[in-house]
Design a protein around this motif. Structure first.
Motif, short mmCIF file in Angstrom:
data_model
loop_
_atom_site.label_atom_id
_atom_site.label_comp_id
_atom_site.label_asym_id
_atom_site.label_seq_id
_atom_site.Cartn_x
_atom_site.Cartn_y
_atom_site.Cartn_z
N GLN A 123 7.55 3.15 -9.54
CA GLN A 123 7.60 3.35 -10.98
C GLN A 123 6.63 4.43 -11.44
O GLN A 123 6.82 5.04 -12.49
N ARG A 124 5.59 4.66 -10.66
CA ARG A 124 4.59 5.65 -11.04
C ARG A 124 4.08 6.34 -9.77
O ARG A 124 4.08 5.76 -8.70
N ILE A 125 3.62 7.59 -9.96
CA ILE A 125 2.95 8.27 -8.85
C ILE A 125 1.65 8.84 -9.37
O ILE A 125 1.49 9.13 -10.56
N PHE A 126 0.72 8.99 -8.45
CA PHE A 126 -0.60 9.50 -8.80
C PHE A 126 -0.63 11.02 -8.76
O PHE A 126 0.03 11.64 -7.93
N LEU A 127 -1.43 11.59 -9.64
CA LEU A 127 -1.73 13.02 -9.59
C LEU A 127 -3.09 13.15 -8.91
O LEU A 127 -4.05 12.46 -9.29
N SER A 128 -3.16 14.02 -7.93
CA SER A 128 -4.43 14.17 -7.21
C SER A 128 -4.95 15.59 -7.35
O SER A 128 -4.22 16.52 -7.68
N SER A 129 -6.22 15.72 -7.09
CA SER A 129 -6.88 17.02 -7.12
C SER A 129 -7.51 17.27 -5.77
O SER A 129 -8.39 16.52 -5.35
N ASP A 130 -7.06 18.34 -5.09
CA ASP A 130 -7.63 18.68 -3.79
C ASP A 130 -9.07 19.16 -3.94
O ASP A 130 -9.89 18.93 -3.05
N GLU A 131 -9.37 19.80 -5.08
CA GLU A 131 -10.72 20.34 -5.28
C GLU A 131 -11.79 19.25 -5.26
O GLU A 131 -12.85 19.41 -4.68
N ILE A 132 -11.49 18.14 -5.94
CA ILE A 132 -12.49 17.06 -6.00
C ILE A 132 -12.13 15.88 -5.12
O ILE A 132 -12.91 14.93 -5.02
N GLY A 133 -10.94 15.94 -4.49
CA GLY A 133 -10.54 14.87 -3.58
C GLY A 133 -10.38 13.51 -4.24
O GLY A 133 -10.75 12.49 -3.68
N ARG A 134 -9.83 13.51 -5.45
CA ARG A 134 -9.69 12.26 -6.20
C ARG A 134 -8.36 12.22 -6.95
O ARG A 134 -7.72 13.23 -7.19
N ILE A 135 -8.01 11.00 -7.37
CA ILE A 135 -6.87 10.80 -8.25
C ILE A 135 -7.33 11.18 -9.65
O ILE A 135 -8.36 10.71 -10.13
N VAL A 136 -6.54 12.02 -10.33
CA VAL A 136 -6.94 12.48 -11.66
C VAL A 136 -5.96 12.05 -12.76
O VAL A 136 -6.19 12.32 -13.93
N GLY A 137 -4.88 11.39 -12.36
CA GLY A 137 -3.91 10.95 -13.36
C GLY A 137 -2.81 10.13 -12.73
O GLY A 137 -2.78 9.91 -11.51
N HIS A 154 9.61 19.25 -11.88
CA HIS A 154 10.74 18.99 -10.97
C HIS A 154 10.24 18.30 -9.70
O HIS A 154 10.85 17.34 -9.22
N VAL A 155 9.15 18.78 -9.14
CA VAL A 155 8.59 18.18 -7.92
C VAL A 155 8.14 16.75 -8.21
O VAL A 155 8.40 15.83 -7.43
N LEU A 156 7.50 16.55 -9.36
CA LEU A 156 7.06 15.20 -9.74
C LEU A 156 8.25 14.24 -9.83
O LEU A 156 8.22 13.15 -9.28
N ALA A 157 9.31 14.69 -10.52
CA ALA A 157 10.49 13.84 -10.70
C ALA A 157 11.16 13.55 -9.36
O ALA A 157 11.57 12.42 -9.08
N THR A 158 11.26 14.56 -8.50
CA THR A 158 11.88 14.39 -7.19
C THR A 158 11.10 13.39 -6.34
O THR A 158 11.68 12.50 -5.71
N PHE A 210 0.81 -1.21 0.00
CA PHE A 210 0.00 0.00 0.00
C PHE A 210 0.84 1.27 0.00
O PHE A 210 0.42 2.30 0.47
N ASN A 211 2.05 1.17 -0.53
CA ASN A 211 2.92 2.32 -0.63
C ASN A 211 2.48 3.16 -1.83
O ASN A 211 2.88 2.92 -2.95
N VAL A 212 1.63 4.13 -1.58
CA VAL A 212 1.06 4.96 -2.63
C VAL A 212 1.54 6.39 -2.43
O VAL A 212 1.54 6.91 -1.32
N VAL A 213 1.99 7.00 -3.51
CA VAL A 213 2.45 8.37 -3.45
C VAL A 213 1.63 9.19 -4.43
O VAL A 213 1.43 8.78 -5.57
N SER A 214 1.14 10.32 -3.96
CA SER A 214 0.42 11.21 -4.87
C SER A 214 0.97 12.62 -4.75
O SER A 214 1.53 13.00 -3.72
N VAL A 215 0.84 13.36 -5.82
CA VAL A 215 1.30 14.73 -5.90
C VAL A 215 0.16 15.54 -6.48
O VAL A 215 -0.58 15.06 -7.36
N ASP A 216 0.00 16.76 -6.01
CA ASP A 216 -1.05 17.61 -6.55
C ASP A 216 -0.83 17.83 -8.04
O ASP A 216 0.32 18.01 -8.49
N ARG A 217 -1.89 17.81 -8.80
CA ARG A 217 -1.78 17.90 -10.26
C ARG A 217 -1.17 19.21 -10.73
O ARG A 217 -0.71 19.32 -11.87
#
Length: 140
Positions: A114-128, A102-106, A90-97
């Motif tokens: 191998q992948r990280i999720f893009l999240s949206s605080d406005e809708i409280g969901r993963i968007v990418g 640079h922040v994404l790569a870091t 359950f090691n999940v990492v998300s970053v605000d869309r």
């Protein structure tokens, strides 16, 4: 490649023929039918097991012995892999869309995922989802 040849010789043959994989064959098993019967497969990627275990002398063993050894290494390695996956399940990492590339790569490098999720605080969901390949394509 005959199954009683050395792994090193099989790798030399694959290199000269520009192959990455070849069957290990046995003429004895074909009986009166002629030809050769495949008894296993050796691949260039098998070198990773030799390097990882630092058992370089396995390259001088017969393909038969090597296949037996490789199967033992794989059995041990797959048990470790199952354990590691269950620990990281359950090691999940998300970053605000709206974060920078640079922040994404870091974050991707720091998480060792191998992948990280893009999240949206406005809708409280993963968007990418973003992978290192996506970042390279964007940069290049």
């Amino acid at each position: 490649v005959p199954h009683d040849e050395t792994v090193l010789n099989a790798l030399r043959i694959m290199d000269s023929q520009q192959l990455t994989i070849c069957p290990a064959t046995s003429r004895e098993l074909s009986g009166d039918l002629g030809g050769a019967v495949a008894v296993g497969v050796v691949a260039v990627t098998d070198l990773k097991w030799v390097i990882e275990t630092e058992q370089y002398d396995m390259l001088l063993h017969s393909i038969d012995d090597f296949i037996t050894w490789r199967n033992q290494v794989l059995a041990v390695d797959s048990a470790k892999l199952v354990r590691q996956r269950s620990l990281r399940r359950f090691n999940v990492v998300s970053v605000d869309r709206n974060e920078t590339l640079h922040v994404l790569a870091t974050r991707l490098l720091a998480s060792k995922l191998q992948r990280i999720f893009l999240s949206s605080d406005e809708i409280g969901r993963i968007v990418g989802i973003v992978s290192s390949r996506d970042i390279l394509i964007e940069v290049l």
